[in-house]
Design a protein around this motif. Structure first.
Motif, short mmCIF file in Angstrom:
data_model
loop_
_atom_site.label_atom_id
_atom_site.label_comp_id
_atom_site.label_asym_id
_atom_site.label_seq_id
_atom_site.Cartn_x
_atom_site.Cartn_y
_atom_site.Cartn_z
N CYS A 106 11.03 2.95 23.61
CA CYS A 106 11.89 2.14 22.73
C CYS A 106 12.16 0.80 23.40
O CYS A 106 12.65 0.77 24.54
CB CYS A 106 13.20 2.89 22.47
SG CYS A 106 14.38 1.92 21.53
N CYS A 123 14.39 6.13 17.16
CA CYS A 123 14.58 6.42 18.58
C CYS A 123 15.61 7.54 18.73
O CYS A 123 16.64 7.52 18.08
CB CYS A 123 15.03 5.16 19.31
SG CYS A 123 15.55 5.43 21.01
N ASN A 159 17.52 8.06 21.16
CA ASN A 159 18.70 7.61 21.91
C ASN A 159 19.56 6.66 21.10
O ASN A 159 20.77 6.83 21.04
CB ASN A 159 18.24 6.95 23.20
CG ASN A 159 19.40 6.64 24.12
OD1 ASN A 159 20.20 7.50 24.43
ND2 ASN A 159 19.49 5.40 24.56
N CYS A 160 18.96 5.64 20.51
CA CYS A 160 19.76 4.60 19.83
C CYS A 160 19.49 4.54 18.34
O CYS A 160 20.18 3.83 17.63
CB CYS A 160 19.50 3.23 20.48
SG CYS A 160 17.84 2.60 20.22
N ASN A 188 17.02 3.24 16.84
CA ASN A 188 16.19 2.08 16.49
C ASN A 188 14.82 2.55 16.00
O ASN A 188 14.30 3.55 16.49
CB ASN A 188 16.04 1.22 17.76
CG ASN A 188 15.37 -0.10 17.49
OD1 ASN A 188 15.59 -0.71 16.45
ND2 ASN A 188 14.55 -0.55 18.42
N CYS A 217 16.36 0.27 24.04
CA CYS A 217 17.12 0.98 25.07
C CYS A 217 16.24 1.46 26.23
O CYS A 217 16.76 1.91 27.24
CB CYS A 217 17.88 2.15 24.47
SG CYS A 217 16.84 3.44 23.75
ZN LIG Z 1 16.22 3.32 21.66
#
Ligand SMILES: [Zn+2]
Length: 63
Positions: A44, A31, A33-34, A36, A47
């Motif tokens: 995702c 991901c 953003n995070c 993951n 998040c």
């Molecule tokens: Zn994420």
């Protein structure tokens, strides 16, 4: 009608199926953003981000 001359052995059947019916691992990407691991072209679940934007509210995982 063509008839098989020999019985296909269990080993031969299973060898063929192990190739032609093999399961493949899902295509996972990190991901943006995070970090993951998520399925490609999916929001995702951790998040709720997709393509740098918040799409859904992240779901709380009950464990
Ligand atoms: Zn994420």
């Amino acid at each position: 009608m063509a008839v098989p001359k020999y019985k296909t052995s269990k080993a031969r059947t299973r060898r063929r199926r192990s190739i032609n019916m093999a399961m493949t691992t899902p295509n996972l990407v990190a991901c943006g953003n995070c970090g993951n691991k998520v399925l490609r072209h999916r929001v995702c679940p951790k998040c709720g981000f997709y393509r740098g934007k918040q799409i859904i509210e992240p779901q709380e995982m009950a464990d």
